[in-house]
Design a protein around this motif. Structure first.
Motif, PDB file in Angstrom:
ATOM      1  N   ASN A 252       0.834  -1.200   0.000  1.00  0.00           N
ATOM      2  CA  ASN A 252       0.000   0.000   0.000  1.00  0.00           C
ATOM      3  C   ASN A 252       0.866   1.247   0.000  1.00  0.00           C
ATOM      4  N   ARG A 255       2.032   2.065  -3.410  1.00  0.00           N
ATOM      5  CA  ARG A 255       0.944   2.639  -4.194  1.00  0.00           C
ATOM      6  C   ARG A 255       0.765   4.122  -3.858  1.00  0.00           C
ATOM      7  N   ALA A 259       1.409   7.861  -5.982  1.00  0.00           N
ATOM      8  CA  ALA A 259       0.426   8.923  -6.151  1.00  0.00           C
ATOM      9  C   ALA A 259       0.953  10.267  -5.654  1.00  0.00           C
ATOM     10  N   HIS A 322      -4.079  15.681   0.689  1.00  0.00           N
ATOM     11  CA  HIS A 322      -5.511  15.594   0.422  1.00  0.00           C
ATOM     12  C   HIS A 322      -5.824  15.985  -1.017  1.00  0.00           C
ATOM     13  N   ARG A 324      -4.146  15.182  -3.486  1.00  0.00           N
ATOM     14  CA  ARG A 324      -3.874  13.982  -4.300  1.00  0.00           C
ATOM     15  C   ARG A 324      -4.796  12.822  -3.903  1.00  0.00           C
ATOM     16  N   ASP A 325      -5.835  13.098  -3.151  1.00  0.00           N
ATOM     17  CA  ASP A 325      -6.795  12.096  -2.663  1.00  0.00           C
ATOM     18  C   ASP A 325      -6.128  11.064  -1.758  1.00  0.00           C
ATOM     19  N   VAL A 326      -5.119  11.523  -1.002  1.00  0.00           N
ATOM     20  CA  VAL A 326      -4.450  10.686  -0.016  1.00  0.00           C
ATOM     21  C   VAL A 326      -4.777  11.214   1.380  1.00  0.00           C
ATOM     22  N   LEU A 349      -5.707   5.837  -0.219  1.00  0.00           N
ATOM     23  CA  LEU A 349      -5.666   6.413  -1.556  1.00  0.00           C
ATOM     24  C   LEU A 349      -6.967   6.041  -2.247  1.00  0.00           C
ATOM     25  N   HIS A 350      -7.716   7.053  -2.653  1.00  0.00           N
ATOM     26  CA  HIS A 350      -9.034   6.837  -3.255  1.00  0.00           C
ATOM     27  C   HIS A 350      -9.933   6.008  -2.337  1.00  0.00           C
ATOM     28  N   GLY A 351      -9.744   6.197  -1.004  1.00  0.00           N
ATOM     29  CA  GLY A 351     -10.593   5.532  -0.038  1.00  0.00           C
ATOM     30  C   GLY A 351     -10.174   4.141   0.361  1.00  0.00           C
ATOM     31  N   LEU A 352      -9.155   3.571  -0.288  1.00  0.00           N
ATOM     32  CA  LEU A 352      -8.705   2.215   0.015  1.00  0.00           C
ATOM     33  C   LEU A 352      -7.484   2.267   0.928  1.00  0.00           C
ATOM     34  N   HIS A 353      -7.483   1.414   1.986  1.00  0.00           N
ATOM     35  CA  HIS A 353      -6.379   1.428   2.934  1.00  0.00           C
ATOM     36  C   HIS A 353      -6.454   0.202   3.817  1.00  0.00           C
TER      37      HIS A 353
END
Length: 802
Positions: A252, A255, A259, A322, A324-326, A349-353
């Protein structure tokens, strides 16, 4: 197989076929299968590693084999217990140790190779304290104790050791790397050489952190010549049953770093490779010192210009993430390096973690596993900045939602009033308010705010005293009186951490049955060298006050003589005076006056605000206390002359330390009982009682003023290094001068104890019973807090040893 328990399974196999040979017992952590065969006290033992979900299947293979082969062993009590062990947060050296096998000495190699063959191809976390028998099987070995043996080490400190030839000793507690005694031979003959390069190109030249989840190294890229940080993720460690382990977080992070490429203050991704089942992530090195190290070693920043710059830089960086959607999800002092951020393993990142967070810094909703939101980073940034400003680590254990933030807001108000309103907003628990504060912090100077809380009312001291006494009465049987024989608490009868300190305090609280049980514990305790706080002198003092007088065999430890109050000659002398043994006390005084240079048990390096050589616990202030006590008891003119000389020298040092304790870079230890002004001030008050010289109380009270200034920035609750010791000293100042303002200051200590409590105000918890080695002790636990509260409730009451 969630919920599988090992004890019923093992008992079922033993019943009938082996019950004439094996006894099966269990605890909350382990199931034991033992034969009536005397094994050595130490030797080579084998561990078999397993993932939690595979434990039942492994047991089905391994338990019948071990029973048939007649080996003693233990295994994790169940899948949930092993899952917790494999998380690696609490006790990293236990990760992977699903089975521990105790072979007879002549069967170690045979059994290890047989198990490697039997279990070839199975997976499990690496056991860091051990060597692996074979690379393709989860079978490990190390030389260690079969039953813990405690020995008195240097200065009387007890440690688990293995005795060897010619008096040699081996520290036997498992750690995060393999060790073996010099006098044994590896039964598997393994080579200890390690590869020079990681990933074929990275030279490791230093370690940053070592943990069960994986090590972090600093190194050099031999291809580019650049400085890099290499992070290891160990296979299967940290798996909570959802299949995600340390490698998941590493992937993760790769990834997220992709980003964030080009964002200033964030490491740049360099490489990601596997070595066996483990994986490694390489990134650029953004700096050496993190914010946690900086604050703990050089002191809090307050609301200084340097703090303002740090706050704005970090707020801008968080907002850049934020954009960068992180969502970082782990803004903590350890992860702040310079004005940058590191460690994005649990970032969204994009809601996944992955799941996770750092207790105290992450909001309660994150620790419950709720979806990531930008305000989570605003909250964590607020807690991190609050730490930077105050030096206070957030309350870690939350017994109710939002408790850590509420405690920090209270501390901020006590220290800064309305000036820290923006920090209150960041940790308010109100998402829109926190995000507005984050935005304002990036664009405008720090401003004061009407946010905050007023001064807390004075706590109900008698109720607090009763509450702490209830905790001690409830916990002492399990944690002291009935502790397992292999546990340190089972034979620790010292004042500092054991039953003597507990018993001496409880003599003031009308609990005769418990005090009597503690006397029995002290009588059964293992023999230790003489010493007041950490040795037999203090234990004998408790026994004497219980009507069980026993003569000391030696006035002090002549095999390892040193001068201090904790475990050396000065403490022994005071103990003898308290028991009425003036002759033994005189022997101690003579040894101190004829010894020449000071023989200190701790030769710590002076800091910006401490001088260990002049401290009460380890230095000259404690020695002076014995000389003063002896003069008060005997009037000896020669000792009086020497005590006056030493008091004058201590006064000079105290004057300097008072100034230094107010300078930037000072740390809370500067006002502690053990190494700071509380202990030194105590000796100066004593000097005034003997000599009647106004210089001594003037300096002692100036030291007390500094102590009161430090109270809102202190977090350790104990007597030795913390709040209770400072509060007890302030009560001494009140008794010495008759000035009630020192009692008011002592009540401020009680307020600070509540600010640091991880329980609600009506049932506060000052000490974590499960995370501290001696949670009931006088030095750092509930007994020392009870001593302070008893004397705050009744300032005329005596101190622990008076």
């Amino acid at each position: 197989m969630t919920g599988w328990l090992s004890a019923p399974y093992v008992r079922g196999l033993v019943a009938g076929a082996y019950d004439h040979e094996y006894t099966v017992t269990g605890t909350a952590e382990w199931t034991y299968a033992r034969r009536d065969v005397r094994l050595p006290e130490h030797g080579w033992k084998l561990h078999v590693s397993s993932r939690a979900g595979d434990l039942a299947e492994l047991a089905a293979v391994l338990v019948p084999y071990l029973l048939e082969a007649r080996h003693d062993f233990k295994l994790a009590a169940g899948t949930s217990v092993l899952a917790t062990m494999n998380q690696g947060w609490e006790h990293p050296a236990t990760v992977g140790k699903a089975f521990t096998i105790y072979p007879e000495p002549g069967r170690v190699r045979e059994l290890g190779l047989a198990l490697a063959g039997l279990l070839r191809g199975r997976a499990g976390p690496r056991v860091l304290s051990d060597r692996r028998v074979a690379p393709d099987a989860p079978v490990y070995y190390r030389y260690g104790p079969f039953v813990n043996q405690w020995f008195a080490g240097e200065r009387g400190v007890m440690a688990v050791q293995i005795p060897g030839p010619d008096g040699a000793r081996f520290g036997a507690i498992a750690g995060l790397h393999y060790r073996q005694p010099d006098w044994v031979t590896d039964p598997f003959g393994h080579d200890t050489a390690a590869p020079e390069l990681l990933g074929g190109r990275y030279v490791v030249d230093g370690g940053i952190m070592r943990s069960a989840h994986g090590d972090v190294f600093r190194g050099r890229d031999t291809v580019t010549g650049g400085r890099v940080v290499i992070k290891q993720a160990r296979a299967y460690v940290g798996d909570a049953g959802d299949g995600a382990d340390a490698r998941t977080r590493l992937r993760n992070e790769r990834r997220v770093l992709g980003a964030l490429d080009g964002v200033g203050g964030v490491p740049r991704f360099v490489d990601h490779f596997a070595h066996g089942a483990d994986e490694f992530l390489v990134s650029t090195d953004v700096g050496a010192e993190n914010l946690q190290t900086r604050i703990l070693t050089t002191g809090a920043l307050g609301l200084s210009p340097a703090f303002g710059r740090l706050a704005r830089d970090l707020a801008r960086l968080v907002r850049a993430l934020h954009d960068r959607d992180v969502i970082m999800r782990d803004v903590t002092p350890r992860n702040v390096v310079g004005a940058g951020l590191v460690d994005f393993g649990i970032s969204a990142l994009h809601g996944l973690h992955p799941r996770g967070g750092t207790h105290g810094f992450a909001p309660s909703r994150q620790m419950r596993g709720e979806p990531a939101r930008p305000e989570d980073d605003a909250h964590a940034l607020g807690m991190t900045l609050a730490f930077a400003a105050t030096g206070l680590v957030p309350v870690i254990v939350e017994t109710e939602d939002g408790l850590s933030a509420a405690r920090m807001r209270s501390s901020l108000t006590a220290l800064f009033g309305r000036e820290a309103g923006f920090l209150h907003d960041l940790i308010s628990g109100d998402g829109p308010v926190a995000l507005a504060a984050l935005r304002a912090l990036t664009t405008a100077p720090i401003k004061t705010s009407t946010s905050g809380y007023g001064r807390r009312p004075c706590p109900d001291v008698p109720a607090l005293r009763r509450h702490v006494l209830r905790i001690i009465r409830a916990e002492a049987p399990r944690r002291v009186l009935d502790a397992p024989v292999s546990a340190y608490a089972s034979f620790d009868a010292t004042i500092y951490t054991g039953s003597a300190g507990l018993g001496l305090e409880l003599l003031h609280h009308g609990v005769p049955e418990l005090v009597g049980d503690l006397l029995g514990h002290a009588v059964r305790a293992r023999e230790r060298p003489p010493g007041l706080y950490l040795g037999s002198t203090g234990t004998l003092l408790f026994r004497a006050r219980m009507g069980d007088p026993v003569a000391a065999d030696r006035p002090f430890d002549d095999a390892d003589p040193h001068d201090d109050i904790i475990s050396g000659i000065a403490g022994c002398g005071i103990g003898h005076l308290l028991r009425g043994d003036t002759a033994s006390a005189r022997t101690c005084v003579d040894a101190l006056l004829t010894a020449g240079p000071m023989r200190l048990s701790v030769t710590g390096t002076p800091t910006a605000s401490t001088e260990p050589a002049f401290s009460y616990s380890h230095g000259t202030a404690g020695v002076l206390d014995l000389l003063l006590e002896y003069v008060a008891a005997t009037g000896d003119p020669a000792v009086r002359h020497e005590a006056r000389h030493r008091a004058d020298l201590l006064a000079l040092t105290a004057a300097d330390l008072i100034v230094r304790a107010r300078r930037p870079g000072a740390v809370p230890l500067a006002v502690s009982w053990c190494q700071g002004l509380s202990g030194i001030g105590r000796a100066l008050l004593h000097a005034d009682s003997v000599f009647g010289d106004a210089r001594y109380p003037d300096l002692a009270l100036a030291a007390a003023e500094v102590c009161t200034e430090w109270v809102p920035r202190m977090q350790n609750p104990g007597q030795c290094c913390g709040l209770a010791g400072v509060g007890t000293y302030l009560i001494d100042c009140a008794r010495h001068t008759g000035d009630v303002r020192w009692l008011d200051a002592a009540h401020d200590v009680a307020r600070q104890l509540l600010r640091r409590s991880h329980g609600p105000d009506d049932a506060p918890r000052f000490v974590d019973l499960d995370r501290q080695d001696a949670p009931l002790s006088w030095s750092s636990g509930y007994t020392g807090i009870l001593t302070f509260l008893r004397r705050l409730d009744d300032p005329a009451a005596p101190d622990l040893l008076s």
